[in-house]
Each structure stands twice: as structure tokens, then as C-alpha cells.
Design an enzyme around this catalytic site. Structure first.
Site, short mmCIF file in Angstrom:
data_model
loop_
_atom_site.label_atom_id
_atom_site.label_comp_id
_atom_site.label_asym_id
_atom_site.label_seq_id
_atom_site.Cartn_x
_atom_site.Cartn_y
_atom_site.Cartn_z
N ASN A 256 0.87 -1.19 0.00
CA ASN A 256 0.00 0.00 0.00
C ASN A 256 0.90 1.23 0.00
O ASN A 256 1.47 1.58 1.03
CB ASN A 256 -0.89 -0.03 1.25
CG ASN A 256 -1.67 1.25 1.45
OD1 ASN A 256 -1.78 2.08 0.54
ND2 ASN A 256 -2.23 1.42 2.64
N LYS B 24 0.07 4.22 -0.20
CA LYS B 24 -0.60 5.41 0.36
C LYS B 24 -0.40 6.59 -0.59
O LYS B 24 -0.33 6.37 -1.80
CB LYS B 24 -0.08 5.71 1.77
CG LYS B 24 -0.07 4.46 2.65
CD LYS B 24 0.15 4.76 4.09
CE LYS B 24 0.24 3.46 4.85
NZ LYS B 24 0.15 3.63 6.27
N HIS C 213 -9.42 0.91 4.91
CA HIS C 213 -8.15 1.13 5.61
C HIS C 213 -8.40 2.09 6.77
O HIS C 213 -9.22 3.00 6.68
CB HIS C 213 -7.11 1.71 4.63
CG HIS C 213 -5.73 1.73 5.20
ND1 HIS C 213 -5.32 2.69 6.10
CD2 HIS C 213 -4.68 0.90 5.03
CE1 HIS C 213 -4.06 2.44 6.46
NE2 HIS C 213 -3.65 1.35 5.82
N GLU D 193 -6.85 4.54 7.79
CA GLU D 193 -6.67 5.97 7.46
C GLU D 193 -7.90 6.52 6.75
O GLU D 193 -8.23 7.70 6.89
CB GLU D 193 -5.38 6.15 6.62
CG GLU D 193 -4.15 5.97 7.51
CD GLU D 193 -2.90 5.49 6.80
OE1 GLU D 193 -2.84 5.59 5.56
OE2 GLU D 193 -1.98 5.03 7.49
N GLU E 221 -5.14 -5.13 10.64
CA GLU E 221 -4.13 -4.08 10.83
C GLU E 221 -4.41 -3.34 12.13
O GLU E 221 -5.24 -2.41 12.16
CB GLU E 221 -4.19 -3.09 9.67
CG GLU E 221 -3.90 -3.70 8.32
CD GLU E 221 -3.33 -2.67 7.36
OE1 GLU E 221 -2.25 -2.92 6.83
OE2 GLU E 221 -3.95 -1.62 7.17
N GLY F 163 2.64 2.17 10.71
CA GLY F 163 3.57 3.28 10.54
C GLY F 163 4.27 3.68 11.82
O GLY F 163 4.90 4.73 11.88
N SER G 36 3.63 -2.27 10.33
CA SER G 36 5.09 -2.27 10.50
C SER G 36 5.74 -3.61 10.16
O SER G 36 6.68 -4.04 10.84
CB SER G 36 5.47 -1.82 11.90
OG SER G 36 5.04 -0.48 12.12
C1 PEP Z 1 -0.66 0.09 6.13
O1 PEP Z 1 -0.85 1.29 6.12
O2 PEP Z 1 -1.46 -0.66 5.58
C2 PEP Z 1 0.52 -0.41 6.83
C3 PEP Z 1 0.52 -1.64 7.23
O3 PEP Z 1 1.55 0.49 7.03
P1 PEP Z 1 3.00 0.16 7.66
O4 PEP Z 1 3.49 -1.12 7.06
O5 PEP Z 1 3.84 1.33 7.29
O6 PEP Z 1 2.80 0.03 9.13
#
Ligand code: PEP
Length: 247
Positions: free
Chosen positions: A12, A14, A92, A94, A164, A170, A209
Site C-alpha cells: 500500500n 498510500k 483502511h 486511514e 491491521e 507506521g 510495520s
Molecule cells: C498500512 O498502512 O497498511 C501499513 C501496514 O503500514 P505500515 O506497514 O507502514 O505500518
């Protein structure tokens, strides 16, 4: 992971990337033969048509639940299909936070995506405050159960779910393999109340992460079928190493 579930790693991007990143990913991923897994790149939609994907597939990060029409700024499933997308990330955290997407809207988007023939990657996961209150299963159970207001168990069978935890996205703070496995197994349990085959067959990715150095420990858990990768999906070497950890 059971034999019948094909591993998957989805990146992703973003709101990141540019033409040159599209080019370097296309070259790097087309150079590899990912024949026992699915590799997906989800760039901002404006870049979808710039990929020339041979050994991987592309997906969008969001989509409208509505058909083409007077909806300024929105993008429809038909448009994404025309650009070559096969998958769409839906719900997601976000989007849920920044755009007030509710469980009902997420369910409507999932229904639209499935109806269009695209495959949704449906994100669920709890905030830190929810986990600290010990209510993560209640919260995630509601997110998953809400899907059934708009789609049937049968319709969901080709979909993908991504767990998630918001506190791990992040932040550099990953759920432990045991914490992630516990929630993945719980999601299958919630799904099994609707349909045992759905619960057993659906792919559930972990996101939060994931890096090259922790991917293998997470992906080797029995109910984790791969990952949804944010930050580390912007670097070809890191992303390929994570993909390799899923096979
Ligand atoms: C995400 O935004 O789907 C995600 C898992 O981000 P990150 O790997 O940076 O934590």
C-alpha cells in the site's frame, strides 16, 4: 497456513510514489517469478495505468460505493477495472479516520467491489485505546460482522481480509506473531458463524510495520496468509524480501 490458501503480499503506497517509482517497481517485480503466491502493488489510482505488470497485479487504495455519475472527486470500480486494477483496499484505518468511513459504508464498498468483479482487501483493526481496554475482539468482531449487512458469506469467499492494528501502522511497533495469530484465528471464528468454508478458505493478511526482518515470523503463523505492507512497500529490495518471506 493451510495448503489451499495461496500466500499474498500487497503493498500500500498510500499517497506516495511517482512515475520513476512505478518504473522501478515494474522492472524489479517483473524480473522475479512469484509463481506460488500473489504479489499486489496498490499505488495512488493516478498511477495505475502506468504499470506494465507481468508477474504481479495492481490494486487501488479505495473506491466509491456508487456507480458513475455526479460524485465529484470519486472513482468508480468500472474506472479502476479499465486501468488494470484487480484488487481494491477497502476500509483502511486511514480512510476510516480521515474520511469518517463507517462500518456500513465499508460494507457497501465491499459489496460494490465484489459485484464489479474486483477483489476487496478489507481492512479491520483496533486503535490502541481499544486494545488497552481489552476490547479488541469485540471491536473487530463488529467490523467483520457488519460486512454481512451488505454481502453474503458466499459473495465474500474470494475476498481478502487484512488485520491491521492501528497502533502498529507506521509506528515501527509490530503486533507479536502470537498477538496477530490470536486475532486472525478469532476473525476465522467470527466468519465460521456464517460459513465454515468461508472461514477456512479466506486469506487473512497481517499489516502493521511489517519489515523484511519480522515478516517470516508473522507469516509462519497458521492463520496468517501474508501481509499488507505500508512503508516497506516503497522500497523494491525490502518489498521483494517481504514477498519472499511469504512463500
Ligand atoms: C498500512 O498502512 O497498511 C501499513 C501496514 O503500514 P505500515 O506497514 O507502514 O505500518
Amino acid at each position: 497456513m493451510t495448503e489451499k490458501r495461496t500466500p499474498m503480499v500487497a503493498g500500500n503506497w498510500k499517497m506516495n510514489g511517482d512515475r520513476s517509482l512505478v518504473e522501478s517497481f515494474t522492472n524489479a517485480l517483473n524480473d522475479k517469478a512469484f509463481d506460488r503466491m500473489d504479489v499486489i502493488v496498490c499505488p495512488p489510482s493516478v498511477y495505475l495505468s502506468m504499470f506494465n505488470a507481468e508477474h504481479f497485479q495492481i490494486g487501488a487504495q479505495d473506491v466509491s460505493h456508487l456507480d458513475n455519475g455526479a460524485h465529484t472527486g470519486d472513482i468508480s470500480t468500472e474506472m479502476l477495472k479499465e486501468l488494470g486494477a484487480r484488487y481494491v483496499i477497502v476500509g483502511h484505518s486511514e480512510r476510516r479516520e480521515d474520511h469518517n468511513e463507517t462500518n456500513l459504508l465499508v460494507a457497501k464498498k465491499v459489496a460494490r467491489v465484489i459485484e464489479s468483479g474486483l477483489i476487496p482487501i478489507i481492512c479491520v483493526g483496533e486503535a490502541l485505546s481499544v486494545r488497552e481496554a481489552g476490547e479488541e475482539k469485540l471491536f473487530i468482531g463488529e467490523q467483520v460482522a457488519a460486512l454481512f449487512s451488505e454481502v453474503t458469506a458466499d459473495q465474500l469467499k474470494q475476498s481478502v481480509i487484512a488485520y491491521e492494528p492501528v497502533w502498529a501502522i507506521g509506528t515501527g511497533k509490530t503486533a507479536s506473531p502470537e498477538q496477530a495469530q490470536d486475532i486472525h484465528r478469532f476473525i476465522r471464528h467470527v466468519l465460521s458463524e456464517h460459513d465454515a468454508d468461508l472461514a477456512d478458505g479466506i486469506r487473512i493478511l497481517y499489516g502493521g510495520s511489517v519489515k523484511a526482518n519480522n515478516a517470516q515470523a508473522l507469516f509462519s503463523q497458521p492463520d496468517i496468509d501474508g501481509g499488507l505492507i505500508g512503508g516497506a512497500s516503497l522500497n523494491t529490495k525490502d518489498f521483494i524480501a517481504i514477498c519472499q518471506a511469504a512463500i
